[in-house]
Design a protein around this motif. Structure first.
Motif, mmCIF file in Angstrom:
data_model
loop_
_atom_site.group_PDB
_atom_site.id
_atom_site.type_symbol
_atom_site.label_atom_id
_atom_site.label_comp_id
_atom_site.label_asym_id
_atom_site.label_seq_id
_atom_site.Cartn_x
_atom_site.Cartn_y
_atom_site.Cartn_z
ATOM 1 N N TYR A 45 -9.687 21.940 36.883
ATOM 2 C CA TYR A 45 -9.671 22.097 38.327
ATOM 3 C C TYR A 45 -9.757 20.789 39.097
ATOM 4 O O TYR A 45 -9.364 20.741 40.278
ATOM 5 C CB TYR A 45 -10.804 23.023 38.771
ATOM 6 N N ASN A 134 -2.949 17.620 40.053
ATOM 7 C CA ASN A 134 -4.134 18.262 40.640
ATOM 8 C C ASN A 134 -4.215 17.989 42.138
ATOM 9 O O ASN A 134 -4.538 18.869 42.929
ATOM 10 C CB ASN A 134 -5.402 17.769 39.948
ATOM 11 N N ILE A 159 -15.001 28.348 43.202
ATOM 12 C CA ILE A 159 -13.582 28.296 42.867
ATOM 13 C C ILE A 159 -12.898 29.617 43.197
ATOM 14 O O ILE A 159 -11.780 29.643 43.738
ATOM 15 C CB ILE A 159 -13.379 27.949 41.380
#
Length: 277
Positions: A45, A134, A159
């Motif tokens: 992430y 990302n 998230i």
């Protein structure tokens, strides 16, 4: 990520942990499966292929350790024996109550969320990361950080909430780009995050960001995804288009892409008859 973590460093990041006796499995070894998963989570992430250094590395390391510990707590004193699961003997120490354990886990998760928010802000300032996939993923909407996530959280984690917000934002921006502002114009604004020019980009960016948050607020509880209402989007974008008049450079860029859709064509009557003029 080259994680240089050992038992001593792990203990320095997790206070109030009793040291192991000789021959006992170290805390680092006990947490290894959760550390591996937390490291994967941070890489997926946040970091991508970036090898972090300095403050970014410290934040990533703290996230990994605290996330691993929070997820390991429910099973860290449980072992599997031939006869089934058993709780490890506490040697006379009174076990912590369920409520205290829950507060500890909540505290660790809160620390992870705060550190993740800070990490993402730091990454946006990192030149190497700014070229990564990302970064492009986070800058695909006008909510490139987690700063606005807390106001939308319910039962989901950081998230999970952000992913819901991002899906709604993408739908909103699709209509915004198709009908009102243009894909190229929006893409240029999004890419300017943290490097605003002195030509009104910061002000227009913030206006779109605020409109997007309003749209998310109205639709975060929708049971299923749906196309944005054009009338609703128009009311949000109208002040933004009007504001472009204050910034000639931005207005010229916008008109080059979308001007034809907003120019009123003079009326010409081609039907001859009693009312022809």
């Amino acid at each position: 990520m080259n994680l240089t973590l050992d038992n001593n460093r792990l203990r320095s990041l997790i206070p109030n942990v009793i040291h192991e006796v000789e021959g006992e499995t170290s805390l680092f070894d006990k947490l290894q499966p959760w550390i591996s998963f937390a490291r994967f989570w941070v890489e997926r992430y946040f970091l991508g292929d970036l090898q972090p250094e300095g403050h970014i590395y410290e934040l990533a390391e703290k996230i990994i350790v605290n996330k691993a510990f929070a997820e390991a707590i429910p099973s860290i004193d449980v072992t599997l024996s031939p006869a089934g699961f058993a709780v490890i003997n506490t040697d006379g120490r009174a076990p912590a109550s369920k409520e205290r354990i829950e507060r500890l886990i909540a505290s660790l998760n809160s620390f992870v969320d705060e550190s993740a928010t800070a990490l993402l802000e730091e990454l946006h300032r990192n030149h190497e990361w700014s070229l990564s996939e990302n970064r492009r993923w986070f800058c695909a909407t006008f909510i490139p950080t987690f700063c606005d996530v807390p106001k939308f959280r319910r039962e989901q984690d950081l998230i999970g909430t952000y992913l819901n917000m991002r899906d709604i934002a993408l739908a909103f921006e699709q209509t915004l780009a198709d009908r009102y502002l243009g894909h190229g114009f929006l893409s240029s604004l999004r890419s300017s995050y943290h490097v605003f020019k002195d030509n009104g980009t910061a002000e227009i960016y913030e206006m779109i960001h605020a409109a997007e948050l309003r749209y998310i607020t109205y639709h975060i509880r929708d049971s299923k995804a749906k196309c944005p209402d054009e009338h609703e989007v128009w009311h949000m974008v109208q002040p933004i288009i009007a504001k472009l008049s204050c910034w000639p450079e931005l207005k010229d860029t916008w008109e080059a892409e979308m001007g034809d859709k907003f120019k009123a064509q003079p009326f010409k009557n081609t039907v001859k008859g009693g009312f022809y003029f």
